[in-house]
Design an enzyme around this catalytic site. Structure first.
Site, mmCIF file in Angstrom:
data_model
loop_
_atom_site.group_PDB
_atom_site.id
_atom_site.type_symbol
_atom_site.label_atom_id
_atom_site.label_comp_id
_atom_site.label_asym_id
_atom_site.label_seq_id
_atom_site.Cartn_x
_atom_site.Cartn_y
_atom_site.Cartn_z
ATOM 1 N N ASP A 1 -7.025 -5.350 11.087
ATOM 2 C CA ASP A 1 -6.590 -4.276 10.187
ATOM 3 C C ASP A 1 -6.437 -2.950 10.919
ATOM 4 O O ASP A 1 -5.776 -2.041 10.409
ATOM 5 C CB ASP A 1 -7.605 -4.085 9.062
ATOM 6 N N ASP B 1 0.801 -1.235 0.000
ATOM 7 C CA ASP B 1 0.000 0.000 0.000
ATOM 8 C C ASP B 1 0.829 1.278 0.000
ATOM 9 O O ASP B 1 0.454 2.261 0.633
ATOM 10 C CB ASP B 1 -0.939 0.030 1.221
#
Length: 551
Positions: free
Chosen positions: A490, A266
């Site tokens: 997460d 990411d």
């Protein structure tokens, strides 16, 4: 040798001439009435531009599906021929392909193989063969190898009700801060993992998966996964993180391991999609675009890690719900090339790319395709697809691979797809297409991915374990992997003080009503989640319940 694995080992008796070709035939998994296998053929003779591999089954095995080769069968005789992209086999060159087959009785290893009419090694299974010579990279690091099972994750999974069903699956080790490389009194460091990997390896081949994840200003658009290093601390990233990591991997003690590094999840895509002049600008991403430290960091990591002969670098390439649009796709591929030629790195330091890491995008949507239309309206115009070029991760991964090759990356690069949480099984899984009342009812009624919006990413409700880790499952795909260990959060559902630099992201709050990136939709996240990376029992149970294939 792993349970359920059968191999025909390469090599010959000491002092004897090497066979003209060697075959590694491994049963990856078995089920009632069938099995899946992976085959790696190595040409030890003169280079060839096309190949045909032949064998004969002793039992009632019948090939039902193949990939990375054209596999056909007449009676008990099987023929596998190369496809367009893997026909060239130089001296010492290898190609891998896989297949599924049915069988109801004995599933013996074929007695002999022929490559272009020449007999290869054969005979009964002698057990794992000799390891590849240190310093020689193979085309697919997963082919013919077991994959490291992280004992820390495995213990947590096994302690959960029903978790024993998957506790032996291989997952990646996340090196998400400087301290993770060294380890602590309560957590394994990199050396401890590699030492354990040597034990698991035995006399065969074993692949270890590491997530390299500690860039300066990390995850500029997602607060939950921010890191310990500030935007300008590229020097610390190099000297305190990458250099020690590379030094450990270069230790000759570990030269017999195949080490896959998944580089900086990411990061680079944020420089394309979340910076000026895009409408979804994040100021922190503009900072990283201006100082160039994402490109420098990734380039430095690829350069240093790529110097280690048994390391295989896979660069993160986002996922289809992020980069699948026309104005994101090519720009991102070009950004990958820019980073891969920075700080002394070259395109040869990239063995492939990984997609869908820690995300939930369905592997393959069977009930609608990008070329479908309803009453003259394209599927691309549905609210879910929203003009994307891709409907799932497999089609996106194959397209990104092809694009990277056009930009100069090695034609043999392979892709990894993280399938740890994209199964979307359970009672909500559609059995067929949606009604053709409109393009939206057609897509929404048939899609496996049951997220409220494609942009939702944090601890998603309804998600399930996806395909189990598998080698060479489709054209251009080196493996399906579990990069994100199932059960690891997460991000926290609320602000949680910590010393790891991880913030509170409202996308992890189940009461959040959204932002422009997710169409102002509810976040769809599970409640009571802990800090990113911490064990989240409720999520693990959700993944077990909704696994597809079912456990």
């Amino acid at each position: 040798m792993a349970a359920g694995t059968v191999a025909v080992a390469a090599g010959s008796a000491s002092g004897a001439a090497a066979p003209a070709c060697t075959v590694d035939y491994r049963i990856q998994n078995q089920w009632n009435g069938g099995f899946g296998a992976n085959v790696t053929v190595t040409n030890n003779g003169s280079p060839v531009t096309a190949w045909t591999l032949e064998w004969v089954y002793a039992g009632d095995q019948k090939i039902t599906q193949g990939w990375n080769a054209t596999v056909s069968q007449t009676g008990k005789a099987v023929t596998a021929q190369n496809v367009s992209y893997n026909g060239n086999l130089g001296t010492g060159g290898s190609a891998s392909f896989g297949f599924n087959a049915s069988n109801s009785g004995e599933n013996a290893v074929p007695a002999a193989f022929k490559l272009n009419g020449v007999t290869c090694n054969g005979g009964t299974d002698p057990g794992p063969g000799p390891t590849d010579p240190p310093g020689k990279r193979v085309d697919n690091p997963y082919a013919g190898a077991k994959t490291y099972v992280n004992p820390e994750w495995s213990a947590k999974a096994a302690a959960e009700p029903g978790g024993a069903a998957v506790a032996n699956q291989p997952t990646a080790v996340w090196l998400d801060r400087i301290a993770a490389v060294k380890g602590s009194a309560t957590t394994m460091g990199l050396r401890a993992h590699l030492d354990e990997a040597l034990k698991q390896k035995g006399t065969g081949e074993l692949t270890v998966q590491l997530v390299v994840y500690n860039l300066p200003g990390r995850d500029c658009s997602a607060l939950a996964s921010n890191g310990e290093l500030g935007p300008t601390e590229i020097g610390r990233y190099k000297s305190e993180y990458i250099d020690p990591l590379a030094a450990i991997l270069a230790d000759p003690k570990y030269a017999g391991l195949r080490i896959v590094t998944m580089v900086e999840i990411d990061s680079l895509p944020n420089l394309v999609t979340n910076t000026t002049p895009r409408p979804t600008v994040t100021p922190a991403c503009d900072v990283m675009k201006a100082n160039g430290n994402y490109q420098k960091g990734v380039g430095y990591a690829l350069n240093k890690l790529g110097d280690v002969p048994n390391v295989y670098n896979y660069v993160d390439a986002g996922h289809h719900g992020w980069l699948g649009w026309d104005d994101n796709f090519t720009a991102s591929a070009e950004m990958f090339k820019e980073a891969a030629t920075s700080e002394g790195a070259t395109l040869a330091d990239v063995h492939g790319f990984i997609v869908n890491t820690a995300n939930f995008s369905a592997l393959k949507e069977d009930h609608f395709a990008i070329g479908d239309s309803v009453n003259g309206t394209s599927v691309r115009q549905s609210k879910w697809v929203d003009w994307n070029r891709y409907t799932d991760e497999l089609s996106y991964a194959q397209a990104m691979r092809a694009k990277a090759v056009t930009l100069g990356f090695d034609p043999n690069i392979g892709m990894l797809i993280d399938t740890s949480r994209n199964g979307w099984g359970g009672t909500a899984r559609p059995a067929g297409p949606g009604p053709k009342t409109s393009v939206d009812t057609y897509v929404d009624g048939g899609r496996y991915d049951r997220r409220i919006h494609l942009g939702n990413w944090c601890n998603q409700s309804g998600a399930g374990l996806g395909e189990r880790p598998t080698t060479a499952p489709a054209a251009g795909i080196d493996a399906y992997v579990w990069a994100k260990p199932p059960g690891e959060s997460d991000g926290g559902s609320k602000e949680i003080p910590n010393d790891e630099g991880k913030g509170f992201d409202r996308m992890c709050d189940p009461t959040y009503t959204g932002n422009p990136r997710n169409g102002h939709s509810m976040s769809g996240s599970l409640p009571n989640a802990p800090l990113a990376g911490k064990w989240f029992s409720a999520q693990f149970q959700e993944l077990l319940k909704n696994a597809h294939p079912a456990l």
